[in-house]
Enzyme design. Structure first.
Site, PDB file in Angstrom:
ATOM      1  N   HIS A 152       0.851  -1.206   0.000  1.00 19.25           N
ATOM      2  CA  HIS A 152       0.000   0.000   0.000  1.00 19.25           C
ATOM      3  C   HIS A 152       0.890   1.260   0.000  1.00 19.25           C
ATOM      4  O   HIS A 152       0.975   1.979   0.986  1.00 19.25           O
ATOM      5  CB  HIS A 152      -0.847  -0.086   1.276  1.00 19.25           C
ATOM      6  CG  HIS A 152      -1.952   0.901   1.422  1.00 19.25           C
ATOM      7  ND1 HIS A 152      -1.791   2.255   1.263  1.00 19.25           N
ATOM      8  CD2 HIS A 152      -3.257   0.711   1.747  1.00 19.25           C
ATOM      9  CE1 HIS A 152      -2.942   2.856   1.494  1.00 19.25           C
ATOM     10  NE2 HIS A 152      -3.850   1.948   1.786  1.00 19.25           N
ATOM     11  N   GLU A 255      -0.968   1.376  -5.239  1.00 19.08           N
ATOM     12  CA  GLU A 255      -0.730   0.150  -4.478  1.00 19.08           C
ATOM     13  C   GLU A 255      -0.762  -1.057  -5.418  1.00 19.08           C
ATOM     14  O   GLU A 255      -1.615  -1.126  -6.291  1.00 19.08           O
ATOM     15  CB  GLU A 255      -1.825   0.019  -3.408  1.00 19.08           C
ATOM     16  CG  GLU A 255      -2.076   1.319  -2.655  1.00 19.08           C
ATOM     17  CD  GLU A 255      -3.375   1.311  -1.843  1.00 19.08           C
ATOM     18  OE1 GLU A 255      -3.849   0.232  -1.472  1.00 19.08           O
ATOM     19  OE2 GLU A 255      -3.918   2.405  -1.581  1.00 19.08           O
TER      20      GLU A 255
HETATM   21  C1  BG6 Z   1      -6.963   2.248   0.702  1.00 18.84           C
HETATM   22  C2  BG6 Z   1      -8.420   1.894   0.641  1.00 18.84           C
HETATM   23  O1  BG6 Z   1      -6.195   1.292   0.061  1.00 18.84           O
HETATM   24  O2  BG6 Z   1      -6.577   2.362   2.052  1.00 18.84           O
HETATM   25  C3  BG6 Z   1      -9.179   3.040   1.288  1.00 18.84           C
HETATM   26  O3  BG6 Z   1      -8.814   1.676  -0.692  1.00 18.84           O
HETATM   27  C4  BG6 Z   1      -8.702   3.246   2.703  1.00 18.84           C
HETATM   28  O4  BG6 Z   1     -10.565   2.762   1.258  1.00 18.84           O
HETATM   29  C5  BG6 Z   1      -7.194   3.438   2.688  1.00 18.84           C
HETATM   30  O5  BG6 Z   1      -9.339   4.387   3.262  1.00 18.84           O
HETATM   31  C6  BG6 Z   1      -6.583   3.640   4.066  1.00 18.84           C
HETATM   32  O6  BG6 Z   1      -6.967   2.639   4.933  1.00 18.84           O
HETATM   33  P1  BG6 Z   1      -6.543   2.695   6.457  1.00 18.84           P
HETATM   34  O7  BG6 Z   1      -7.132   1.479   7.101  1.00 18.84           O
HETATM   35  O8  BG6 Z   1      -5.028   2.655   6.458  1.00 18.84           O
HETATM   36  O9  BG6 Z   1      -7.053   3.992   7.006  1.00 18.84           O
END
Ligand code: BG6
Length: 284
Positions: A152, A255
């Site tokens: 990510h 990602e």
């Molecule tokens: C992204 C998702 O990859 O990650 C989003 O598609 C999400 O929907 C984002 O808000 C962040 O997620 P988190 O759990 O790290 O706040």
């Protein structure tokens, strides 16, 4: 707590919140990786702006994910009732398995995710002129196993209105902002509102052209059939406690993973390998 891993190249020391991190220096670049989540929080080539974004409000606590860098999403992506969003890999302390210096000066750090489950998960990070991550999942159990995975990656950008993303034209995507499945019609994707898309069945290299910083970031991958593009924009930034209200202007997540219909099923003994190589150059 200072532990020399590779003299002059890699050392383990106490990072933010008292969490241990590996600090790496090569001829071309610097990098930092926390054992918490096997989380790369920093990669910077000498004389350049860091390639990875890290929120100034990120929490560094063992029960929470780090906001920025490269969280490892596994074994599921997104929310799951009664379980942590995006899986447990990003909030688990990984084990350092091995570290090595290649004859060309590249540093390699190998991590293992401690787990009771039948899936054995490893991450190999290579730091040189570019940053490369290899995620290896092996089914050590006696039954078939299914999972999603995703690196990510949060990129540092000059300004959200001066970037464009190439490599997604014609791909279909699941849109989480306007729920539905669509096909990417744009020749290059630009961001002017909240964007949260899972592009499916795509192995393409992505290029982020950053006109403000005068560079093009390249994300080349193998063993990954999905690409996520995410920017929380204004309202969602305000809702996230570990993210600054204006930080959406300086970050972009692109990602690489295997999500939704691209999830991976491994037969007993089978292995999946996903590799992501991140590099940059002046724009063409
Ligand atoms: C992204 C998702 O990859 O990650 C989003 O598609 C999400 O929907 C984002 O808000 C962040 O997620 P988190 O759990 O790290 O706040």
């Amino acid at each position: 707590m200072i532990q020399e891993l590779i003299p002059h190249y890699a050392v383990m020391l106490e990072g933010q919140g008292g969490l241990p991190k590996v600090v790496i220096k090569t001829e071309w670049s610097d990098a930092e990786i926390y054992l918490h989540g096997a989380h790369v929080t920093h990669f910077q080539k000498k004389g350049e702006t860091p390639l990875l974004f890290l929120s100034e409000l990120s929490e560094f606590e063992s029960s929470k994910p780090i906001r920025g860098g490269i969280p490892i999403i596994f074994p599921w992506f997104g929310p799951r009732e009664g379980f942590p969003a995006h899986g447990y890999a990003r909030t688990t302390d990984w084990k350092l398995k091995q570290s090595a210096l290649s004859s060309t000066g590249e540093v390699m750090i190998h991590f293992l995710l401690p787990s009771e489950e039948s899936l054995e998960t490893e991450l190999i990070v290579r730091v040189a002129q570019q940053l490369s991550l290899e995620m290896i999942v092996t089914n050590r159990g006696e039954n078939e196993a299914t999972f999603e995975n995703c690196l990510h990656t949060y990129f540092q950008i000059g300004a959200i209105d001066s970037i464009s993303i190439e490599g997604l034209t014609g791909s279909s995507y699941l849109d989480k902002v306007t729920p539905g499945t669509f096909t990417e019609a744009a020749g290059s994707v630009t961001i002017a509102s909240e964007v949260d898309r899972v592009y499916l069945d795509t192995t393409a290299t992505i290029e982020i052209t950053d006109r403000k910083l005068g560079r093009t970031i390249r994300v080349a991958k193998s063993g990954s059939n999905s690409t996520v593009v995410w920017n929380p924009w204004i309202a969602k930034s305000q809702r996230m406690p570990d993210f600054g209200d204006a930080e959406y202007l300086q970050m972009l997540c692109v990602e690489s993973g295997n999500l939704a219909s691209n999830k991976i099923t491994l037969a007993p003994g089978a292995k999946s390998v996903m590799t992501v190589e991140i590099s940059n150059a002046p724009p063409a």
